[in-house]
Enzyme design. Structure first.
Site, PDB file in Angstrom:
ATOM      1  N   HIS A  77       4.437 -10.970   3.743  1.00 30.23           N
ATOM      2  CA  HIS A  77       5.486  -9.959   3.973  1.00 30.23           C
ATOM      3  C   HIS A  77       6.909 -10.517   3.979  1.00 30.23           C
ATOM      4  O   HIS A  77       7.818  -9.871   4.478  1.00 30.23           O
ATOM      5  CB  HIS A  77       5.262  -9.179   5.292  1.00 30.23           C
ATOM      6  CG  HIS A  77       3.919  -8.520   5.364  1.00 30.23           C
ATOM      7  ND1 HIS A  77       3.491  -7.817   6.452  1.00 30.23           N
ATOM      8  CD2 HIS A  77       2.911  -8.457   4.458  1.00 30.23           C
ATOM      9  CE1 HIS A  77       2.264  -7.353   6.227  1.00 30.23           C
ATOM     10  NE2 HIS A  77       1.903  -7.739   5.023  1.00 30.23           N
TER      11      HIS A  77
ATOM     12  N   ASP B 127      -0.569  -2.351  -3.183  1.00 27.95           N
ATOM     13  CA  ASP B 127       0.812  -2.239  -2.712  1.00 27.95           C
ATOM     14  C   ASP B 127       1.255  -3.523  -2.017  1.00 27.95           C
ATOM     15  O   ASP B 127       0.429  -4.350  -1.623  1.00 27.95           O
ATOM     16  CB  ASP B 127       0.969  -1.058  -1.740  1.00 27.95           C
ATOM     17  CG  ASP B 127       0.212  -1.251  -0.435  1.00 27.95           C
ATOM     18  OD1 ASP B 127      -0.964  -1.664  -0.478  1.00 27.95           O
ATOM     19  OD2 ASP B 127       0.805  -1.008   0.643  1.00 27.95           O
TER      20      ASP B 127
ATOM     21  N   ASP C  39      -8.647  -9.764   1.388  1.00 26.48           N
ATOM     22  CA  ASP C  39      -7.309  -9.528   1.926  1.00 26.48           C
ATOM     23  C   ASP C  39      -7.023 -10.423   3.127  1.00 26.48           C
ATOM     24  O   ASP C  39      -6.165 -10.116   3.948  1.00 26.48           O
ATOM     25  CB  ASP C  39      -7.173  -8.030   2.308  1.00 26.48           C
ATOM     26  CG  ASP C  39      -5.732  -7.611   2.525  1.00 26.48           C
ATOM     27  OD1 ASP C  39      -4.820  -8.334   2.060  1.00 26.48           O
ATOM     28  OD2 ASP C  39      -5.516  -6.567   3.165  1.00 26.48           O
TER      29      ASP C  39
ATOM     30  N   GLU D 234      -1.966   0.135   1.751  1.00 28.37           N
ATOM     31  CA  GLU D 234      -2.536  -0.583   2.897  1.00 28.37           C
ATOM     32  C   GLU D 234      -1.443  -0.995   3.857  1.00 28.37           C
ATOM     33  O   GLU D 234      -1.604  -0.931   5.079  1.00 28.37           O
ATOM     34  CB  GLU D 234      -3.305  -1.819   2.421  1.00 28.37           C
ATOM     35  CG  GLU D 234      -4.123  -2.506   3.504  1.00 28.37           C
ATOM     36  CD  GLU D 234      -3.392  -3.589   4.286  1.00 28.37           C
ATOM     37  OE1 GLU D 234      -3.949  -4.070   5.278  1.00 28.37           O
ATOM     38  OE2 GLU D 234      -2.254  -3.957   3.908  1.00 28.37           O
ATOM     39  N   GLU D 235      -0.305  -1.412   3.312  1.00 35.05           N
ATOM     40  CA  GLU D 235       0.762  -1.987   4.145  1.00 35.05           C
ATOM     41  C   GLU D 235       1.431  -0.966   5.048  1.00 35.05           C
ATOM     42  O   GLU D 235       2.152  -1.322   5.964  1.00 35.05           O
ATOM     43  CB  GLU D 235       1.817  -2.665   3.252  1.00 35.05           C
ATOM     44  CG  GLU D 235       1.281  -3.819   2.409  1.00 35.05           C
ATOM     45  CD  GLU D 235       0.910  -5.044   3.230  1.00 35.05           C
ATOM     46  OE1 GLU D 235       1.029  -4.996   4.473  1.00 35.05           O
ATOM     47  OE2 GLU D 235       0.491  -6.039   2.630  1.00 35.05           O
TER      48      GLU D 235
ATOM     49  N   ASP E 153      -0.160 -11.034  -1.178  1.00 35.19           N
ATOM     50  CA  ASP E 153      -0.808 -10.065  -0.293  1.00 35.19           C
ATOM     51  C   ASP E 153      -0.578  -8.698  -0.891  1.00 35.19           C
ATOM     52  O   ASP E 153       0.494  -8.138  -0.755  1.00 35.19           O
ATOM     53  CB  ASP E 153      -0.223 -10.157   1.115  1.00 35.19           C
ATOM     54  CG  ASP E 153      -0.701  -9.039   2.023  1.00 35.19           C
ATOM     55  OD1 ASP E 153      -1.690  -8.387   1.682  1.00 35.19           O
ATOM     56  OD2 ASP E 153      -0.066  -8.821   3.073  1.00 35.19           O
TER      57      ASP E 153
HETATM   58 ZN   LIG Z   1      -2.947  -7.290   2.665  1.00 35.57          ZN
END
Ligand SMILES: [Zn+2]
Length: 410
Positions: free
Chosen positions: A379, A80, A197, A174-175, A140
């Protein structure tokens, strides 16, 4: 190999897999299946056994090619991308041989400059993937997904490289803090794992925060202010008092390294009722427990001055420092350290001022440090990936599976 990395990263980043913190389903968004299904097909095509469960956890095994009974090492990445910024119509751009000058992002007014992002100095001369300024990149953690896929592909094409069983996991959400949420550690059945990650070249992270959240509710008594003497209790002022009794230097903006903090995230209310929301962070477990105790003491302290205990508190632990679990399993970090040394990579083992999926997985029985991926500015539209550093991350994965053989084969 660079071209393969670029092609694969492009293929994955253009698939929108943004997660949604408001959703109650797992995965939180249907669109994460688009990448999960593709990855399952690709792993199957490479000859791996795969299982994709109803919660969107894709597991695969690259079977051992040696006689010896070796521990099962595993590599994890999340599919994700962050809900913090637009993730549709990702339009990746390639910069060859980055010269250090400011890069204009597409037709937008946004720019990638070393003044604002000094980390860019480390990737001069590299091939970069960047955004067109309208979306995040999603490297990411698609960079991590690519690194694992390329390493698996390399190992299947080079059977002369000896390795034990290798487990792969691609995970959703995960986010939004739900990565390990429905991770079936028992069924996954690996001895230790690495999340691909991290960010900058050399990162090898195995210490995270201990984390809790606290909600303070202040109950006031609202009467007409003209006749309020000795009767009115102002919940806003109770809240102010509560916060004023916390150590004022122990806040995120005044701490670094191993220093913990209380972070007041929300303060809402009126005379009748006021709520304060904190997150509490500390690398040291004892200090962490003391921090939570301090909140309870402040509550008690204020409540003793009133009849009806106007302050309530609710504290929930979120995750713990994986360092404790890694310390019980030192090989988990010694193996990648030897690999880094062999590859001439200086390890950066600074503690994370946050958590990773590994923070929770380590406490679920799967010790899981975190390794660099080569992407940065997560992000948002300034996100970029260094293809050169990604190549090194692939070398690290291949190095770890070989080092497991060296370490355990008699
Ligand atoms: Zn990540």
């Amino acid at each position: 190999m660079k071209k393969d990395i670029i092609d694969r990263l492009t293929k994955y980043v253009i698939i929108d897999t943004q997660s949604d913190p408001e959703s109650n389903t797992t995965p939180s968004t249907e669109k994460q299946w688009n990448l999960l299904n593709l990855l399952q097909q690709e792993l199957t095509d490479l000859g791996l056994e795969t299982e994709l469960d109803d919660n969107g956890y894709l597991f695969a095994t690259l079977a051992s090619n040696v006689e010896a009974d070796l521990p099962t090492v595993s590599f994890l990445a999340h599919v994700d991308t962050s809900p913090d910024f637009n993730a549709t119509n990702v339009n990746p751009q390639i910069i060859e041989n980055y010269d250090g000058n400011t890069i204009k992002l597409g037709d937008t007014t946004r720019e990638l400059s070393q003044d604002v992002f000094p980390g860019l100095k480390q990737v001069e001369g590299h091939t970069l993937m960047i955004t067109d300024g309208t979306s995040l990149l999603g490297a990411d953690d698609k960079a991590g997904v690519v690194e694992i896929m390329e390493a698996v592909k390399y190992l299947t094409e080079h059977p002369e490289i000896k390795h034990g069983d290798i487990r792969i996991a691609f995970t959703p959400d995960e986010e939004i803090g739900k990565g390990p949420h429905a991770f079936d550690v028992e069924r996954f059945n690996a001895d230790f794992a690495y999340t691909m990650d991290g960010s900058e070249y050399g990162e090898l992270q195995y210490e995270s925060f201990n984390a809790a959240e606290a909600k303070i509710t202040c109950h006031g008594v609202n009467v007409h202010p003209g006749s309020a003497k000795n009767t009115l209790i102002n919940a806003i002022l109770l809240g102010q008092q509560f916060n004023a009794l916390l150590p004022q230097q122990e806040v995120p903006e005044r701490t670094e390294g191993y220093e913990g903090f209380y972070h007041l995230m929300k303060f809402n209310g009126d005379v009748e009722k006021t709520t304060l929301q904190y997150i509490i962070r500390d690398h040291d477990r004892e200090q962490f427990e003391l921090r939570k105790k301090r909140l309870l003491e402040i509550k008690e302290d204020i409540n003793t001055h009133y009849q009806d205990d106007p302050i309530e508190i609710e504290i929930n632990d979120q995750y713990y420092n994986m360092g404790e679990k890694i310390a019980e399993n030192p090989h988990v970090i010694d193996i990648p350290k030897r690999v880094f040394a062999n590859l001439g990579i200086e390890p950066n083992t600074e503690p994370i001022r946050g958590g990773t999926d590994g923070s929770q997985l380590s406490y679920m029985g799967l010790p899981t440090p975190n390794i660099f991926t080569g992407c940065a500015n997560f992000h948002g539209p300034y996100e970029y990936a260094s293809i050169d550093v990604m190549e090194k991350a692939i070398d690290v994965i291949i190095g770890i599976v070989q080092e497991v053989v060296n370490t355990y084969e008699q």
